[in-house]
Design an enzyme around this catalytic site. Sequence first.
Site, PDB file in Angstrom:
ATOM      1  N   HIS A 118       0.841  -1.208   0.000  1.00 55.99           N
ATOM      2  CA  HIS A 118       0.000   0.000   0.000  1.00 55.99           C
ATOM      3  C   HIS A 118       0.869   1.249   0.000  1.00 55.99           C
ATOM      4  CE1 HIS A 118      -3.219   2.807   0.874  1.00 55.99           C
ATOM      5  NE2 HIS A 118      -2.474   3.285   1.846  1.00 55.99           N
ATOM      6  N   TYR A 119       0.445   2.255  -0.780  1.00 50.67           N
ATOM      7  CA  TYR A 119       1.201   3.501  -0.878  1.00 50.67           C
ATOM      8  C   TYR A 119       0.342   4.749  -0.755  1.00 50.67           C
ATOM      9  CZ  TYR A 119       5.133   0.692  -2.536  1.00 50.67           C
ATOM     10  OH  TYR A 119       6.155  -0.233  -2.622  1.00 50.67           O
ATOM     11  N   THR A 184       3.627  -5.810   3.199  1.00 52.07           N
ATOM     12  CA  THR A 184       4.845  -6.261   2.523  1.00 52.07           C
ATOM     13  C   THR A 184       5.536  -5.150   1.736  1.00 52.07           C
ATOM     14  OG1 THR A 184       3.274  -7.205   0.930  1.00 52.07           O
ATOM     15  CG2 THR A 184       4.369  -8.732   2.411  1.00 52.07           C
ATOM     16  N   GLU A 185       4.843  -4.025   1.508  1.00 55.65           N
ATOM     17  CA  GLU A 185       5.485  -2.833   0.927  1.00 55.65           C
ATOM     18  C   GLU A 185       4.748  -1.599   1.397  1.00 55.65           C
ATOM     19  OE1 GLU A 185       6.003  -2.506  -3.324  1.00 55.65           O
ATOM     20  OE2 GLU A 185       6.638  -4.590  -3.522  1.00 55.65           O
ATOM     21  N   ASN A 186       5.524  -0.533   1.730  1.00 56.36           N
ATOM     22  CA  ASN A 186       4.961   0.786   2.004  1.00 56.36           C
ATOM     23  C   ASN A 186       6.110   1.780   1.988  1.00 56.36           C
ATOM     24  OD1 ASN A 186       4.156   2.732   4.784  1.00 56.36           O
ATOM     25  ND2 ASN A 186       2.850   2.729   2.976  1.00 56.36           N
TER      26      ASN A 186
END
Length: 285
Positions: A118-119, A184-186
């Site tokens: 999520h960004y 797992t991503e930010n």
Amino acid sequence: YIVGHNLIKAHAEAWHLYNETYRAKQGGLISITINSDWAEPRNPHNQEDIEAARRYLQFLLGWFAHPIFKNGDYSEVMKRRIRERSLAQGLSQSRLPEFTESEKQRIKGTYDYFGLNHYTTVLTYNVNYPAGVLSYDSDRGVASVADRSWLNSGSFWLKVTPFGFRKLLRWIKEEYNNPPIYVTENGISERGSSDLNDTWRSHYYRSYINEALKAVVLDGVDLRGYTAWTLMDNFEWAVGFDERFGFYHVNFTDPNLPRRPKASARYYSQIISCNGFPDPATGPH
């Protein structure tokens, strides 16, 4: 849709293979990571915009999450809209493939946790595309804009919107029966800069991690882990080396690729070593 369809079936086979052959002796966890923005209605008082925000999520995150985390099949809104538009285009069946009953049973529940990238957040509104327009965007009937007050980044699509992180985590909890979640991503990018004093990145992580904390403490979200994107500047798909997400600056013109820590590297290392936010008044812990 065909590629996504096969991806979901392949994911299920990989999960079952691990579950039946390797889990007992390895004790590992296996699942899928899905990338998703949060969607807010452009006008929160307009029912069409509210429904557009729901469709945006069901066509993005729900495309893969609904079959795996719910019932082995796509959401009703996705099936209905793609079928209706396909028939209006003169096709004899929907462009969205169908799972057989046995495939649905095979796919449902093939997860040990919910992996989330999520960004950012978007503002959505309804758009009725002409029947002849054959695309993912026309199927979902949604367009999106950003609020001009949101801070920019080095990527045109990435606006700093911490509130959306908490809302998305809570939505996943409510929509998919409170699965364990691993982020797992930010992270956030800058464009082509060699400025190591990246105050905006420290601000981004402080704000987003704080919203994740609220999701856990106030909303009861089962958040098990968080991963920042990323350790060092790297090759970013179609934009190459122009957009930099790293805590460490990499000089790509030097064959030795030297790495230098940005200010955010020190800030983030404090957060993870203290398992909390540094307090300026009392020192790092």
